[in-house]
Design a protein around this motif. Structure first.
Motif, PDB file in Angstrom:
ATOM      1  N   PHE A 152       0.827  -1.199   0.000  1.00  0.00           N
ATOM      2  CA  PHE A 152       0.000   0.000   0.000  1.00  0.00           C
ATOM      3  C   PHE A 152       0.867   1.258   0.000  1.00  0.00           C
ATOM      4  O   PHE A 152       0.505   2.275  -0.600  1.00  0.00           O
ATOM      5  N   ASP A 153       2.007   1.199   0.670  1.00  0.00           N
ATOM      6  CA  ASP A 153       2.897   2.350   0.773  1.00  0.00           C
ATOM      7  C   ASP A 153       3.674   2.574  -0.522  1.00  0.00           C
ATOM      8  O   ASP A 153       3.685   3.679  -1.068  1.00  0.00           O
ATOM      9  N   GLU A 154       4.321   1.519  -1.019  1.00  0.00           N
ATOM     10  CA  GLU A 154       5.165   1.659  -2.201  1.00  0.00           C
ATOM     11  C   GLU A 154       4.349   1.866  -3.473  1.00  0.00           C
ATOM     12  O   GLU A 154       4.827   2.480  -4.426  1.00  0.00           O
ATOM     13  N   LEU A 155       3.126   1.342  -3.499  1.00  0.00           N
ATOM     14  CA  LEU A 155       2.285   1.412  -4.694  1.00  0.00           C
ATOM     15  C   LEU A 155       1.033   2.241  -4.420  1.00  0.00           C
ATOM     16  O   LEU A 155      -0.057   1.941  -4.891  1.00  0.00           O
ATOM     17  N   GLU A 156       1.226   3.300  -3.646  1.00  0.00           N
ATOM     18  CA  GLU A 156       0.089   4.094  -3.159  1.00  0.00           C
ATOM     19  C   GLU A 156      -0.785   4.615  -4.295  1.00  0.00           C
ATOM     20  O   GLU A 156      -2.017   4.549  -4.226  1.00  0.00           O
ATOM     21  N   ASP A 157      -0.186   5.124  -5.359  1.00  0.00           N
ATOM     22  CA  ASP A 157      -0.979   5.673  -6.458  1.00  0.00           C
ATOM     23  C   ASP A 157      -1.857   4.606  -7.115  1.00  0.00           C
ATOM     24  O   ASP A 157      -2.999   4.886  -7.504  1.00  0.00           O
ATOM     25  N   ALA A 158      -1.318   3.382  -7.227  1.00  0.00           N
ATOM     26  CA  ALA A 158      -2.074   2.311  -7.874  1.00  0.00           C
ATOM     27  C   ALA A 158      -3.200   1.803  -6.987  1.00  0.00           C
ATOM     28  O   ALA A 158      -4.272   1.432  -7.479  1.00  0.00           O
ATOM     29  N   PHE A 159      -2.982   1.782  -5.654  1.00  0.00           N
ATOM     30  CA  PHE A 159      -3.986   1.236  -4.746  1.00  0.00           C
ATOM     31  C   PHE A 159      -4.995   2.275  -4.263  1.00  0.00           C
ATOM     32  O   PHE A 159      -6.054   1.902  -3.748  1.00  0.00           O
ATOM     33  N   ARG A 160      -4.706   3.565  -4.431  1.00  0.00           N
ATOM     34  CA  ARG A 160      -5.598   4.592  -3.901  1.00  0.00           C
ATOM     35  C   ARG A 160      -7.035   4.454  -4.409  1.00  0.00           C
ATOM     36  O   ARG A 160      -7.988   4.583  -3.625  1.00  0.00           O
ATOM     37  N   PRO A 161      -7.257   4.158  -5.702  1.00  0.00           N
ATOM     38  CA  PRO A 161      -8.650   4.058  -6.162  1.00  0.00           C
ATOM     39  C   PRO A 161      -9.316   2.718  -5.867  1.00  0.00           C
ATOM     40  O   PRO A 161     -10.509   2.549  -6.129  1.00  0.00           O
ATOM     41  N   VAL A 162      -8.571   1.766  -5.317  1.00  0.00           N
ATOM     42  CA  VAL A 162      -9.126   0.433  -5.081  1.00  0.00           C
ATOM     43  C   VAL A 162     -10.036   0.444  -3.851  1.00  0.00           C
ATOM     44  O   VAL A 162      -9.656   0.940  -2.791  1.00  0.00           O
ATOM     45  N   GLN A 163     -11.224  -0.114  -3.994  1.00  0.00           N
ATOM     46  CA  GLN A 163     -12.161  -0.217  -2.874  1.00  0.00           C
ATOM     47  C   GLN A 163     -12.133  -1.657  -2.341  1.00  0.00           C
ATOM     48  O   GLN A 163     -12.772  -2.551  -2.886  1.00  0.00           O
ATOM     49  N   PHE A 164     -11.346  -1.894  -1.302  1.00  0.00           N
ATOM     50  CA  PHE A 164     -11.300  -3.218  -0.692  1.00  0.00           C
ATOM     51  C   PHE A 164     -12.579  -3.455   0.099  1.00  0.00           C
ATOM     52  O   PHE A 164     -12.985  -2.621   0.904  1.00  0.00           O
ATOM     53  N   ARG A 165     -13.204  -4.596  -0.103  1.00  0.00           N
ATOM     54  CA  ARG A 165     -14.474  -4.893   0.552  1.00  0.00           C
ATOM     55  C   ARG A 165     -14.338  -5.964   1.630  1.00  0.00           C
ATOM     56  O   ARG A 165     -15.197  -6.061   2.500  1.00  0.00           O
ATOM     57  N   ASP A 166     -13.281  -6.778   1.580  1.00  0.00           N
ATOM     58  CA  ASP A 166     -13.057  -7.760   2.630  1.00  0.00           C
ATOM     59  C   ASP A 166     -12.510  -7.063   3.871  1.00  0.00           C
ATOM     60  O   ASP A 166     -11.739  -6.102   3.769  1.00  0.00           O
ATOM     61  N   PRO A 167     -12.883  -7.529   5.076  1.00  0.00           N
ATOM     62  CA  PRO A 167     -12.547  -6.805   6.312  1.00  0.00           C
ATOM     63  C   PRO A 167     -11.058  -6.549   6.529  1.00  0.00           C
ATOM     64  O   PRO A 167     -10.675  -5.428   6.861  1.00  0.00           O
ATOM     65  N   ALA A 168     -10.210  -7.577   6.359  1.00  0.00           N
ATOM     66  CA  ALA A 168      -8.786  -7.420   6.692  1.00  0.00           C
ATOM     67  C   ALA A 168      -8.088  -6.377   5.826  1.00  0.00           C
ATOM     68  O   ALA A 168      -7.501  -5.425   6.354  1.00  0.00           O
ATOM     69  N   PRO A 169      -8.128  -6.482   4.491  1.00  0.00           N
ATOM     70  CA  PRO A 169      -7.451  -5.457   3.685  1.00  0.00           C
ATOM     71  C   PRO A 169      -8.153  -4.106   3.744  1.00  0.00           C
ATOM     72  O   PRO A 169      -7.499  -3.066   3.625  1.00  0.00           O
ATOM     73  N   ALA A 170      -9.473  -4.103   3.936  1.00  0.00           N
ATOM     74  CA  ALA A 170     -10.195  -2.834   4.013  1.00  0.00           C
ATOM     75  C   ALA A 170      -9.730  -2.023   5.221  1.00  0.00           C
ATOM     76  O   ALA A 170      -9.513  -0.807   5.125  1.00  0.00           O
ATOM     77  N   LEU A 171      -9.560  -2.697   6.371  1.00  0.00           N
ATOM     78  CA  LEU A 171      -9.094  -1.995   7.565  1.00  0.00           C
ATOM     79  C   LEU A 171      -7.665  -1.509   7.382  1.00  0.00           C
ATOM     80  O   LEU A 171      -7.348  -0.360   7.721  1.00  0.00           O
ATOM     81  N   LEU A 172      -6.795  -2.356   6.847  1.00  0.00           N
ATOM     82  CA  LEU A 172      -5.406  -1.952   6.615  1.00  0.00           C
ATOM     83  C   LEU A 172      -5.332  -0.764   5.663  1.00  0.00           C
ATOM     84  O   LEU A 172      -4.582   0.191   5.897  1.00  0.00           O
ATOM     85  N   SER A 173      -6.108  -0.826   4.591  1.00  0.00           N
ATOM     86  CA  SER A 173      -6.108   0.263   3.615  1.00  0.00           C
ATOM     87  C   SER A 173      -6.623   1.561   4.237  1.00  0.00           C
ATOM     88  O   SER A 173      -6.067   2.643   4.002  1.00  0.00           O
ATOM     89  N   LEU A 174      -7.690   1.465   5.051  1.00  0.00           N
ATOM     90  CA  LEU A 174      -8.237   2.646   5.703  1.00  0.00           C
ATOM     91  C   LEU A 174      -7.224   3.269   6.653  1.00  0.00           C
ATOM     92  O   LEU A 174      -7.033   4.495   6.670  1.00  0.00           O
TER      93      LEU A 174
END
Length: 205
Positions: free
Chosen positions: A172-194
């Motif tokens: 998420f840190d190194e590829l921030e621009d690529a992951f910024r528009p991604v809407q994670f819906r599963d609990p674990a990655p969604a919380l980490l991304s938030l």
């Protein structure tokens, strides 16, 4: 779904694996009735080739989007199959996952990948937890048992919660621009991304 299984499944998916989770294995008894043998928490299949956080087609800078975790020890000519046990506590394998019924039930779903009988793969996994086979069409296919959970080490047979969390945060840190528009819906990655988007420092103590 168990939150630890959800974490493992999304860690593997980010690294390019196709996954099957929380699969119940049954068998027929001598009297004709069926009984549960065990449940397999996670199975993952990763085909050879690089995985990118965004579509690299026609992008000369696509290497900057490469997703890579050295702990998985992947190679260009290697397909990787994981049959895994997921724990919230200590990473360890239950005896049931080594049973012929459990391994056959899972691996027959990818049997067409192997250029040798599935019985040879199952026997090797039962005794060693790891087997490398010739793959149908060339290259190799590595099959391994992996315990996910609390551990001081991460290697071919054990991957810790801390490693998975730190690796996902690194992506998420190194590829921030690529992951910024991604809407994670599963609990674990969604919380980490938030947490990451909110500026929290998620790191191993």
């Amino acid at each position: 779904m168990d939150i630890a299984v959800n974490l493992v499944e999304n860690y593997l998916r980010l690294n390019g694996y196709l996954t099957l989770s929380e699969f119940e294995v049954t068998r027929r008894r001598e009297d004709g009735r069926f009984e549960a043998v065990t449940d397999v928490d996670i199975m993952g299949l990763r085909m050879p080739g690089d995985v990118y956080a965004g579509d690299p087609h026609g992008d000369d800078d696509c290497e900057m989007l490469l997703i890579d975790d050295p702990v998985l020890d992947l190679r260009d000519d290697l397909a990787d199959v994981i049959v895994g046990e997921v724990k919230q506590g200590t990473a360890e394998l239950n005896d049931g996952i080594r049973s012929h019924e459990a391994l056959h039930s899972m691996l027959r779903r990818v049997e067409w990948l192997y250029a040798e009988p599935l019985s040879a793969v199952i026997s090797a996994l039962q005794h060693h937890g790891l087997h490398t086979s010739p793959a149908r069409g060339g290259g190799e296919i590595r099959t391994r048992l992996v315990a996910f959970g609390q551990s001081d080490v991460s290697d071919l047979h054990t991957i810790s919660h801390a490693h998975m969390l730190s690796t996902m945060v690194r992506f998420f840190d190194e590829l921030e621009d690529a992951f910024r528009p991604v809407q994670f819906r599963d609990p674990a990655p969604a919380l980490l991304s938030l947490l990451h988007k909110s500026g929290f420092d998620v790191s191993e103590a």
